[in-house]
Write a protein that holds these residues in place. Structure first.
Motif, short mmCIF file in Angstrom:
data_model
loop_
_atom_site.label_atom_id
_atom_site.label_comp_id
_atom_site.label_asym_id
_atom_site.label_seq_id
_atom_site.Cartn_x
_atom_site.Cartn_y
_atom_site.Cartn_z
N VAL A 19 0.93 -1.07 -0.05
CA VAL A 19 -0.12 0.09 -0.07
C VAL A 19 0.94 1.34 0.06
O VAL A 19 0.92 1.99 0.97
N PHE A 20 1.55 1.51 -1.26
CA PHE A 20 2.49 2.58 -1.01
C PHE A 20 2.43 3.36 -2.55
O PHE A 20 3.17 2.82 -3.27
N LEU A 21 1.91 4.44 -2.73
CA LEU A 21 1.53 5.22 -3.96
C LEU A 21 1.88 6.62 -4.13
O LEU A 21 2.09 7.33 -3.23
N CYS A 22 1.20 6.98 -5.49
CA CYS A 22 1.02 8.53 -5.70
C CYS A 22 0.11 8.92 -6.86
O CYS A 22 -0.48 8.06 -7.44
N VAL A 23 0.37 10.23 -7.51
CA VAL A 23 -0.24 10.68 -8.44
C VAL A 23 -1.85 11.21 -8.32
O VAL A 23 -2.51 10.53 -7.48
N GLU A 60 -8.84 -10.19 -7.14
CA GLU A 60 -7.97 -10.11 -8.11
C GLU A 60 -7.12 -8.88 -8.12
O GLU A 60 -7.47 -7.65 -7.56
N PHE A 61 -5.85 -9.08 -8.14
CA PHE A 61 -4.66 -8.10 -8.16
C PHE A 61 -4.23 -7.58 -9.47
O PHE A 61 -3.67 -8.52 -9.81
N ASP A 62 -4.41 -6.50 -9.78
CA ASP A 62 -3.86 -6.08 -11.30
C ASP A 62 -2.55 -5.13 -11.05
O ASP A 62 -2.90 -4.12 -10.27
N THR A 63 -1.52 -5.30 -11.41
CA THR A 63 -0.54 -4.46 -11.44
C THR A 63 -0.13 -3.95 -12.84
O THR A 63 0.11 -4.85 -13.63
N ILE A 64 -0.36 -2.95 -13.22
CA ILE A 64 -0.52 -2.30 -14.79
C ILE A 64 0.79 -1.17 -14.87
O ILE A 64 1.07 -0.29 -14.27
N SER A 209 3.51 7.70 -12.26
CA SER A 209 2.48 7.93 -13.26
C SER A 209 2.59 6.94 -14.32
O SER A 209 1.43 7.02 -15.43
N THR A 210 3.26 5.91 -14.18
CA THR A 210 3.44 4.72 -15.48
C THR A 210 2.87 3.35 -14.82
O THR A 210 2.99 2.35 -15.40
N SER A 211 2.73 3.50 -13.54
CA SER A 211 2.24 2.18 -12.68
C SER A 211 1.28 2.29 -11.74
O SER A 211 1.36 3.16 -10.93
N THR A 212 0.55 1.41 -11.91
CA THR A 212 -0.75 1.39 -11.04
C THR A 212 -1.00 -0.16 -10.52
O THR A 212 -0.81 -1.00 -11.38
N TYR A 213 -1.54 -0.15 -9.33
CA TYR A 213 -1.85 -1.58 -8.59
C TYR A 213 -3.23 -1.57 -8.29
O TYR A 213 -3.60 -0.31 -7.49
N ALA A 214 -4.08 -2.34 -8.29
CA ALA A 214 -5.58 -2.21 -7.91
C ALA A 214 -5.91 -3.63 -7.45
O ALA A 214 -5.52 -4.74 -7.85
#
Length: 244
Positions: A19-23, A60-64, A209-214
């Motif tokens: 759980v560590f992010l931005c944007v 479902e965990f998606d790393t994009i 800005s180029t990596s998302t986790y959901a």
């Protein structure tokens, strides 16, 4: 750093060290919902969290990744969360990784975050993870008071999401960690929470800005007995153990 990567992939469970992010999120042209609406959501969480004991759900965990090489990594499995006598436990047992069978698993018990990797048949324990426990309950049994103590919260309105059985009215919250150390790694989290059950149906972490986790959660089973291996790994005499 590998610990950060593993913690993010766990969310939620572990939800989350889940759980560590931005944007910054895109805002609608209309005026932001009032603080009164946020207060109502948090008060509903205060009430429902008091009756939260455990839950299991499909996840479902998606790393994009969008740059430099577009890529999507998808993991599916079952998550377990339990709050009992002031303690919190979480576990994720995967059964699929990018369409192929998987047996990777994560647990968080007694202040230790553990990762089981079936390939090398190895368990890695991260003993320093306890300081992040208050963030692991993000959207799973957390009261409004707990969220407010750790996060600056912006209410983004309501949205209907499927929980696998029916459409559920969720409340969308944007969370900015108050702790600078956490915010450095997790600048922002967005959750779609069902305040009537104190669970999240969706969590989005923008790593860059180029990596998302959901994380997407469905088929909740609330306050039912959890399986005996919910917070354990299927190891054997050849399993190697490491501590970091």
């Amino acid at each position: 750093m590998r610990l950060r990567s593993n913690l993010v992939l766990a969310v939620p469970v572990v939800a989350v060290l889940s759980v560590f992010l931005c944007v910054p999120a895109l805002r609608a042209a209309a005026a932001a919902p009032s603080d009164d609406e946020k207060a109502k959501v948090l008060e509903r969480l205060n009430q429902s969290a008091s009756s939260f004991h455990s839950t299991s759900a499909d996840v479902e965990f998606d790393t994009i990744e969008t740059d430099p090489v577009p890529d999507t990594d998808v993991q599916k499995g079952v998550v377990y969360y339990e709050r009992k006598d002031g303690s919190f436990r979480a576990g994720v047992h995967f059964n699929q990784h990018n369409g192929k069978p998987s047996a990777k698993a994560y647990t968080y018990t007694n202040g230790v975050f553990s990762l089981y990797e079936p390939g090398p048949n190895q368990v890695t324990n991260y003993s320093k993870a306890a300081k992040f426990e208050s963030y692991l309950i993000l959207g799973f049994g957390a009261s409004g008071r707990e969220l407010e103590s750790k996060w600056d919260i912006t209410y983004l309105g309501s949205e209907n999401l499927s929980d696998g059985k029916a459409q559920v009215k969720t409340e969308k919250l944007e969370l900015i960690a108050k702790d600078p150390e956490v915010r450095k790694n997790v600048p922002k989290v967005t959750i779609w929470v069902d305040p009537e059950r104190a669970v999240s149906l969706k969590q989005v972490f923008t790593l860059s800005s180029t990596s998302t986790y959901a994380g997407h959660y469905t088929n909740f089973k609330m306050n039912q007995s959890l399986p005996s291996d919910a917070f354990k790994f299927k190891t054997d005499s050849k399993t190697a153990y490491r501590t970091q």
